[in-house]
Design an enzyme around this catalytic site. Structure first.
Site, PDB file in Angstrom:
ATOM      1  N   LYS A 129      -9.429  -4.064  19.651  1.00 51.87           N
ATOM      2  CA  LYS A 129      -7.984  -4.318  19.801  1.00 51.87           C
ATOM      3  C   LYS A 129      -7.495  -4.018  21.219  1.00 51.87           C
ATOM      4  CE  LYS A 129      -7.394  -3.553  14.892  1.00 51.87           C
ATOM      5  NZ  LYS A 129      -6.473  -3.572  13.777  1.00 51.87           N
ATOM      6  N   ASN A 172       0.863  -1.189   0.000  1.00 53.81           N
ATOM      7  CA  ASN A 172       0.000   0.000   0.000  1.00 53.81           C
ATOM      8  C   ASN A 172       0.892   1.229   0.000  1.00 53.81           C
ATOM      9  OD1 ASN A 172       0.563   0.903   2.799  1.00 53.81           O
ATOM     10  ND2 ASN A 172      -0.257  -1.114   3.285  1.00 53.81           N
ATOM     11  N   ASP A 232      -3.597  -6.336   4.986  1.00 52.80           N
ATOM     12  CA  ASP A 232      -4.543  -7.223   5.668  1.00 52.80           C
ATOM     13  C   ASP A 232      -4.507  -8.641   5.112  1.00 52.80           C
ATOM     14  OD1 ASP A 232      -5.478  -5.280   7.423  1.00 52.80           O
ATOM     15  OD2 ASP A 232      -6.741  -4.414   5.864  1.00 52.80           O
ATOM     16  N   LYS A 286     -12.540  -0.257  16.462  1.00 55.22           N
ATOM     17  CA  LYS A 286     -11.173  -0.810  16.544  1.00 55.22           C
ATOM     18  C   LYS A 286     -10.572  -0.624  17.920  1.00 55.22           C
ATOM     19  CE  LYS A 286     -10.334  -0.471  11.767  1.00 55.22           C
ATOM     20  NZ  LYS A 286      -9.873   0.281  10.646  1.00 55.22           N
TER      21      LYS A 286
HETATM   22  O1  C5P Z   1      -6.047  -2.173   9.448  1.00 53.32           O
HETATM   23  P1  C5P Z   1      -6.786  -1.540  10.629  1.00 53.32           P
HETATM   24  O2  C5P Z   1      -7.604  -0.359  10.225  1.00 53.32           O
HETATM   25  O3  C5P Z   1      -7.493  -2.539  11.480  1.00 53.32           O
HETATM   26  O4  C5P Z   1      -5.583  -0.896  11.510  1.00 53.32           O
HETATM   27  C1  C5P Z   1      -5.820  -0.320  12.750  1.00 53.32           C
HETATM   28  C2  C5P Z   1      -4.591  -0.415  13.609  1.00 53.32           C
HETATM   29  O5  C5P Z   1      -4.170  -1.762  13.707  1.00 53.32           O
HETATM   30  C3  C5P Z   1      -3.377   0.344  13.129  1.00 53.32           C
HETATM   31  O6  C5P Z   1      -2.768   0.891  14.286  1.00 53.32           O
HETATM   32  C4  C5P Z   1      -2.486  -0.699  12.496  1.00 53.32           C
HETATM   33  O7  C5P Z   1      -1.100  -0.397  12.619  1.00 53.32           O
HETATM   34  C5  C5P Z   1      -2.839  -1.940  13.288  1.00 53.32           C
HETATM   35  N1  C5P Z   1      -2.787  -3.183  12.499  1.00 53.32           N
HETATM   36  C6  C5P Z   1      -1.905  -4.180  12.866  1.00 53.32           C
HETATM   37  N2  C5P Z   1      -1.893  -5.355  12.170  1.00 53.32           N
HETATM   38  C7  C5P Z   1      -2.749  -5.551  11.121  1.00 53.32           C
HETATM   39  C8  C5P Z   1      -3.644  -4.546  10.750  1.00 53.32           C
HETATM   40  C9  C5P Z   1      -3.638  -3.357  11.460  1.00 53.32           C
HETATM   41  O8  C5P Z   1      -1.132  -3.989  13.805  1.00 53.32           O
HETATM   42  N3  C5P Z   1      -2.700  -6.684  10.464  1.00 53.32           N
END
Ligand code: C5P
Length: 407
Positions: free
Chosen positions: A340, A209, A278, A336
């Site tokens: 998380k 990306n 992802d 999120k």
């Molecule tokens: O991709 P997403 O929107 O869920 O990302 C949200 C947070 O999670 C970001 O801080 C990103 O660095 C983290 N993330 C991660 N591992 C992933 C996807 C996202 O640590 N596979």
């Protein structure tokens, strides 16, 4: 009590038109309780006189290497030893070059070599001079050596040009001196993830990306300035590594997760600014797949969510995430934050001009687990990093207070 109380500040003033602003800095430091010894270079004396600074600081102003106001002391060694901070404001391109190579041909440069105090530098000069590769190279050398820079602001310069080069304002400079005297993140072990990940398809192709890594690198750099012990786990970027941080370079999401887990035990705070892919191809083609007429279907499987994995074994750590969204920004960020197990999330609308991927600026909203929200205006990623680290400092303080109360 102010952090300046009883502190010895050496204020070096060099030959910039902004030299008159150093009088205000000397005055504010003196009022805050610091003992300020002003050193003027020969060129600074063309713009300001020692009389002004003597009146403000009530102390002798030093110019010549062979000035000896206190008879039994070798002035430059004595001053260099007792200084808590050497502040150079304004700093010209010339002094930056001299400091970078370690010249000692006048009192100020000699003091800079003889002192072990923290050095704070606030440059002021014409935009072209500031942006010149030689000046930028010197800034980088000095930063790597631990100097704390207060970057010049943008605006109308004395020469009529408009651009970066204006001496930062007095409160910003004073706050940098405060950071040097009492680094707010001293003793804090911080893990930052940054940049994109690359998920190989074959030997020469990958999924990725457009993340530049600028946000995560700015956080790592600012955290080092504030005294944190920083590990930066970064995907591939074109950026110079932040001076003073431990840098672990990875390529894929799985490698990023492994690198994070390796250091996780010894970490107090995690800021996940990486744009992790992802999905990854289920199979990686051996060698380069030859071009052909037929379709090529690549099956993708989900990557591990690094932050979620860290959130599941959070312990007493502070966890901060980013949410880059194109719609329903705050709702998605809030989701999120909960999923998380985060303390704070930085919501970032990447569909807007000047924000998100590749830009030097960002417009973000901070959302806390407590429900608090703060929308920040468009600002540089360095400023976003400062706001974010201030919020982290507050969270650490609150966690400490809770722990103290329950003990
Ligand atoms: O991709 P997403 O929107 O869920 O990302 C949200 C947070 O999670 C970001 O801080 C990103 O660095 C983290 N993330 C991660 N591992 C992933 C996807 C996202 O640590 N596979």
């Amino acid at each position: 009590m102010s952090v300046f109380e009883g502190k010895h500040i050496l204020l070096g003033v060099t030959g910039s038109i902004a030299a008159y602003k150093a009088a205000d800095i000397a005055s504010k430091l003196t009022q805050a309780g610091a003992e300020v010894d002003v050193v003027l270079t020969e060129h600074a004396r063309r713009f300001v006189t020692e009389v002004t600074f003597r009146a403000i600081t009530r102390r002798p102003v030093l110019i010549d290497l062979f000035d000896e106001p206190e008879e039994r002391q070798i002035a430059h060694i004595h001053l260099a030893k007792r200084a808590d901070v050497l502040l150079i404001a304004p700093a010209t391109a010339n002094i930056l070059a001299k400091l970078a190579v370690g010249l000692a041909d006048d009192l100020l440069t000699t003091l800079a070599l003889a002192t072990q105090a923290k050095v704070v530098i606030a440059p002021a000069m014409n935009t072209v001079m500031w942006q010149h590769p030689a000046t930028q190279h010197n800034v980088r050398i000095l930063e790597e050596r631990g100097a704390l820079f207060v970057y010049p602001a943008e605006g109308m310069l004395a020469c009529g040009d408009v651009g970066a080069g204006k001496l930062a304002d007095t409160p910003t400079i004073l706050s940098a001196v405060e950071t040097a005297l009492a680094p707010p993140l001293r003793g804090v072990r911080l893990l930052v993830t940054a940049g994109p990940t690359e998920e190989p398809v074959d030997a020469v192709r990958h999924l990725s990306n457009p993340s530049s890594g600028k946000m995560g690198y700015a956080i790592a750099q600012e955290a080092v300035r504030q005294g944190a012990e920083v590990t930066l786990v970064t995907g591939p970027t074109l950026l110079d590594p932040p001076a003073g941080a431990r840098v672990v370079r990875v390529r894929s999401a799985q490698q990023m997760l492994d690198a994070c887990l390796q250091v996780y035990d010894g970490v107090d705070v995690v800021i996940a600014a990486a744009a992790v892919s992802d999905y990854r191809p289920a199979e990686v083609w051996q060698g380069k797949r030859k071009k052909g007429e037929e379709e090529w279907t690549i099956r993708l499987v989900p990557n591990p969510d690094i932050l979620r994995t860290l959130g599941e074994r959070k312990g007493g750590r502070i966890l901060v995430g980013f949410a880059a969204e194109t719609h329903e920004l705050l709702e998605n960020a809030q989701k999120k934050l909960l999923e998380k197990n985060l303390d704070l999330i930085v919501a970032n609308d990447v569909s807007q001009e000047g924000t998100g991927f590749r830009a030097d600026t960002n417009r973000v909203t901070l959302l806390w687990a407590s429900g608090r929200q703060e929308q920040l205006p468009l600002m540089s990623k360095r400023e976003v990093a400062r706001h974010l680290l201030q919020a982290v400092c507050d969270l650490l303080r609150a966690a400490k207070a809770t722990k103290g109360a329950s003990a």
